[in-house]
Write an enzyme that holds these catalytic residues in place. Structure first.
Site, PDB file in Angstrom:
ATOM      1  N   LYS A 116       0.813  -1.219   0.000  1.00 17.21           N
ATOM      2  CA  LYS A 116       0.000   0.000   0.000  1.00 17.21           C
ATOM      3  C   LYS A 116       0.848   1.271   0.000  1.00 17.21           C
ATOM      4  O   LYS A 116       0.478   2.273  -0.614  1.00 17.21           O
ATOM      5  CB  LYS A 116      -0.943  -0.002   1.201  1.00 17.21           C
ATOM      6  N   GLU A 200      -2.862   7.040   7.722  1.00 16.15           N
ATOM      7  CA  GLU A 200      -3.555   7.937   6.804  1.00 16.15           C
ATOM      8  C   GLU A 200      -4.630   8.718   7.542  1.00 16.15           C
ATOM      9  O   GLU A 200      -5.126   8.285   8.586  1.00 16.15           O
ATOM     10  CB  GLU A 200      -4.242   7.144   5.679  1.00 16.15           C
ATOM     11  N   ARG A 303      -6.665  -7.761 -10.287  1.00 17.69           N
ATOM     12  CA  ARG A 303      -7.395  -8.991 -10.604  1.00 17.69           C
ATOM     13  C   ARG A 303      -8.811  -8.623 -11.016  1.00 17.69           C
ATOM     14  O   ARG A 303      -9.190  -7.449 -11.024  1.00 17.69           O
ATOM     15  CB  ARG A 303      -7.460  -9.893  -9.373  1.00 17.69           C
TER      16      ARG A 303
END
Length: 455
Positions: A116, A200, A303
């Site tokens: 991430k 975050e 995906r």
């Protein structure tokens, strides 16, 4: 076109991929665990190979067994579906090293977006909006506290290697941050083998909107609209719809352009999804109502998504077929310069779980009668007589409805939910009946807190 395809997955997504493969004249090969031997995807494949016991680590995540099955059956390509090994860069490399075609993005793109923090930094460099947060893992709890002081509370503590809504915690102050740092880090180390966390800014009221992208064989990246995914429990999606009722034409243009930049930044090929947080306008302001002022990159899923059918219905494409064409080096079936959405689609995830607390409730399926009618599609993994076991995800089927507009789609969804008969396992159909009558959901002005407000 590919001539033989091994599907390295199970349940509804394996059945879904096999359906398209057989329509295209591709020999479809299933792999399955001992526990899944009687499921429809196994019997509907042209050939099936048992790859181990129920434990996913010994079957659906067993790389050696899957590659041995591919060699035994003469498979030319492997489609990983979603979950299991679908976002495992090492598996993608191993498949290609074995001389097989990997139906998915390149291993480098999977690796780049799998972390991430790395993904955030790549997206920021590409001009994709990212939420205020750390550019490196918080190496210690004191480093996390210092970062939070600069970012501003509340903050989200996230597993750097996590995904699918797992490995996250919210902290409103320093004491809570210290607790969440240790908790999330331990969870991430246990689940992903990497205890790194990032910090975050946390937005209390937010919508979850994602964009479907497709990296074509000629190198172009195109966006096939957005999906609204804000109906969630425990950060796990329950309902998805396209287009999002919160996204204006101007905002949509910005969303799609950012998603294309994200794909281009990593040389993306095949199907993928750029997930974003959409911060709604403040209630009671002069711009009250559906809409948003800003959006931030959340992650990229390298995906096919569970919710891909709503995009298929709105854009009139078969995304699995497009995946196979890209993997084979072929042009898409559609004109990339003339993509246009039509109508509205909603997907409801029918899970074997109770409709109040959403706790799993596996069991033998005594009754299974799927609804039919205009605009109704059911992608299911089970039939009557099958057993929903506790070894895998509780998803039994995806009920997908479409209509000329959102109001018609909701009406069709109400009728379809009422007409879906399942007995044996616990099932969350009553929750959807309640949701489809909920004024907040029907208005389109909802956010990720809607399920908790209903409960």
């Amino acid at each position: 076109m590919i001539e033989s395809l091994l599907v390295a997955n199970r349940g509804e997504i394996a059945r879904r991929i096999i359906r398209t493969a057989r329509r295209l004249g591709i020999r479809a090969i299933a792999v399955h665990s001992e526990a899944d031997a009687g499921l429809p995807f196994v019997t509907e494949a042209d050939e099936a190979v048992c790859v181990g016991p129920a434990n996913p680590a010994q079957s659906y995540r067993n790389v050696e067994a899957i590659l041995a099955a591919a060699q035994k059956t003469g498979a030319q390509a492997i489609h990983p579906g979603y979950g299991f090994l679908s976002e495992n860069a090492d598996f993608a490399r191993t498949v290609e090293a074995a001389g097989l075609i990997w139906v998915g993005p390149g291993a480098d793109a999977i690796a780049a977006m799998g972390d991430k923090i790395n993904a955030r930094n790549l997206m920021a460099a590409a001009g994709v909006p990212v939420a205020p947060g750390t550019t490196d893992p918080a190496a210690s709890v004191d480093a996390a506290v210092a970062a939070a002081a600069e970012i501003g509370y509340p903050v989200m503590v996230k597993a750097a290697a996590g995904g699918g809504g797992m490995g996250m915690g919210v902290a409103a102050d320093e004491a809570e941050l210290r607790t969440q740092y240790e908790k999330v880090g331990a969870f991430a180390d246990r689940m992903f083998g990497d205890g790194s966390v990032l910090i975050e800014r946390y937005f209390p009221r937010v919508r979850h909107v994602e964009v479907q992208i497709l990296g074509l064989a000629d190198g172009r990246v195109v966006a096939l609209g957005e999906r609204e995914c804000s109906v969630q429990r425990r950060n796990q999606k329950l309902v998805e719809e396209s287009p999002s009722p919160a996204v204006s034409p101007e905002l949509r243009s910005r969303f799609l352009a950012a998603a294309v930049r994200a794909g281009e930044a990593v040389g993306y090929r095949n199907a993928g999804t750029v997930e974003c947080l959409l911060v709604p306008r403040q209630r009671g302001s002069q711009v009250d109502g559906p809409g948003a002022e800003e959006f931030f990159f959340l992650e990229m899923n390298t995906r096919l998504q569970v919710e891909h059918p709503v995009t298929e219905l709105v854009y009139g494409v078969d995304l699995v077929e497009e995946q196979l064409r890209v993997a084979a080096g072929l042009a898409p079936t559609f004109d990339p310069d003339a993509l246009a959405p039509r109508g509205h689609a909603i997907e409801l995830r029918i899970n074997a779980e109770d409709p109040k607390r959403f706790l799993p409730g596996p069991g033998v399926i005594a009754t299974w009668n799927e609804p039919t009618g205009d605009g109704v599609r059911v992608d299911s993994g089970y039939v009557a007589g099958n057993t929903v076991t506790p070894f895998y995800d509780s998803l039994m089927a995806k009920l997908v409805v479409s209509g000329a507009d959102r109001a018609e789609a909701i009406e069709r969804a109400r009728a379809a939910v009422a007409g879906f008969e399942i007995a044996g396992p616990k099932v969350n159909l009553p929750f959807f009946a309640e949701l489809l009558e909920n004024a907040e959901f029907v208005s389109g002005d909802y956010d990720t807190g809607i399920v908790s407000r209903m409960r």
